[in-house]
Design an enzyme around this catalytic site. Structure first.
Site, mmCIF file in Angstrom:
data_model
loop_
_atom_site.group_PDB
_atom_site.id
_atom_site.type_symbol
_atom_site.label_atom_id
_atom_site.label_comp_id
_atom_site.label_asym_id
_atom_site.label_seq_id
_atom_site.Cartn_x
_atom_site.Cartn_y
_atom_site.Cartn_z
ATOM 1 N N LYS A 66 -8.485 10.522 -16.637
ATOM 2 C CA LYS A 66 -8.098 11.472 -17.695
ATOM 3 C C LYS A 66 -7.037 10.849 -18.609
ATOM 4 O O LYS A 66 -6.086 10.221 -18.123
ATOM 5 C CB LYS A 66 -7.512 12.741 -17.057
ATOM 6 C CG LYS A 66 -8.548 13.561 -16.298
ATOM 7 C CD LYS A 66 -7.937 14.816 -15.733
ATOM 8 C CE LYS A 66 -9.003 15.561 -14.940
ATOM 9 N NZ LYS A 66 -8.449 16.500 -13.971
ATOM 10 N N ASP A 71 -6.694 2.473 -8.715
ATOM 11 C CA ASP A 71 -7.014 3.848 -9.123
ATOM 12 C C ASP A 71 -7.202 3.904 -10.638
ATOM 13 O O ASP A 71 -6.308 3.500 -11.381
ATOM 14 C CB ASP A 71 -5.888 4.795 -8.705
ATOM 15 C CG ASP A 71 -5.792 4.917 -7.186
ATOM 16 O OD1 ASP A 71 -6.838 4.839 -6.519
ATOM 17 O OD2 ASP A 71 -4.667 5.080 -6.680
ATOM 18 N N ASP A 125 -14.685 -0.994 -10.785
ATOM 19 C CA ASP A 125 -16.020 -0.446 -11.089
ATOM 20 C C ASP A 125 -15.942 0.393 -12.362
ATOM 21 O O ASP A 125 -16.951 0.970 -12.761
ATOM 22 C CB ASP A 125 -16.487 0.481 -9.952
ATOM 23 C CG ASP A 125 -15.556 1.666 -9.824
ATOM 24 O OD1 ASP A 125 -14.344 1.450 -9.621
ATOM 25 O OD2 ASP A 125 -16.018 2.804 -9.983
ATOM 26 N N GLU A 131 0.849 -1.191 0.000
ATOM 27 C CA GLU A 131 0.000 0.000 0.000
ATOM 28 C C GLU A 131 0.888 1.246 0.000
ATOM 29 O O GLU A 131 1.750 1.403 0.848
ATOM 30 C CB GLU A 131 -0.924 -0.019 1.236
ATOM 31 C CG GLU A 131 -1.737 1.228 1.457
ATOM 32 C CD GLU A 131 -2.493 1.712 0.218
ATOM 33 O OE1 GLU A 131 -3.274 0.954 -0.363
ATOM 34 O OE2 GLU A 131 -2.264 2.885 -0.185
#
Ligand SMILES: C[S@@+](CC[C@H](N)C(=O)[O-])C[C@H]1O[C@@H](n2cnc3c(N)ncnc32)[C@H](O)[C@@H]1O
Length: 209
Positions: free
Chosen positions: A117, A113, A149, A63
């Site tokens: 863009k 993540d 997602d 992480e």
């Protein structure tokens, strides 16, 4: 910023000297049987379920965010799970310098993540350099589990996997299927997005036997 005051990260936070090279998983866990790796493990919700359900396996979560890594390490200490280590590092870099070939039994990437863009797409995890490392560290026949997602990132992942050409793509089956419950992987992002009724996209990319 810490998520909680007075976190105790020993013994679950794994700190490895950059110069140490390949880590000895046997030394870290004492006799490992099956080491699984999660990238972007956040607050540790997925690994907590896995550590409880499969005490005979070992788990590493990498992480990048310091506050989450420390929170998760403290959480595993509180729950007494000696079979989990949290690493606070950039995953691709850490894997490259510290993990041996064919050393990992399963690789988990949940809600990475999406960097939506176009000018940020190069920051996405799931692309060729990551797939090269995943192929190198996974044992033969071992799975890479992915859930997101984000429909467009999922297409990008499938394209990257197809171009890479070395993984076999399979429908997703939850690594927690033996445990039951209503979630695919039960991470914080899954719970948040499930409450918003977002669709999920998932697959298993398996290294050939
Ligand atoms: C969207 S969150 C998902 C967290 C968790 N997997 C979940 O489903 O709740 C993505 C997480 O991955 C971490 N992360 C992103 N890129 C990373 C990298 N290259 N190496 C390690 N962690 C990373 C972020 O700090 C963040 O905690």
């Amino acid at each position: 910023m810490a998520l909680k005051a007075n976190l105790i990260t020993e013994p679950n936070l794994l700190v490895v000297d950059d110069a140490a090279g390949i880590v000895n998983l046997e030394e870290i866990f004492g006799c490992p049987t099956a080491v699984e790796l999660e990238i972007g493990s956040g607050k540790g919700a997925f690994l907590l379920q896995m550590a409880k359900a499969f005490p005979e396996r070992q788990f590493i979560g990498i992480e990048w965010a310091n506050a989450y890594a420390e929170y998760a390490a403290d959480r595993f200490r509180r729950h007494g799970h000696a079979n989990v280590r949290i690493v606070n590092a950039e995953a691709l870099w850490w894997i490259r310098i510290h993990l041996a070939d064919a050393s990992i039994h399963a690789l988990h990437v949940y809600f990475p993540d999406p960097w939506p863009k176009s000018r940020h797409h190069k920051r996405r995890l799931i692309q060729k350099p990551f797939l090269q490392q995943a192929m190198r560290i996974l044992r033969p026949d071992a799975p890479l589990y992915i859930v997101t997602d984000h429909a467009e990132y999922f297409e990008h992942m499938r394209d990257a996997l197809t171009d890479f050409g070395q993984f076999k793509l399979e429908p997703f089956t939850s690594p927690l299927h033996l445990v039951g419950g209503n979630f695919l992987v039960g991470t914080n992002f899954e719970k948040k997005y499930a409450a918003e009724k977002r669709p999920f996209y998932s697959l298993i990319a398996r290294k050939p036997a």
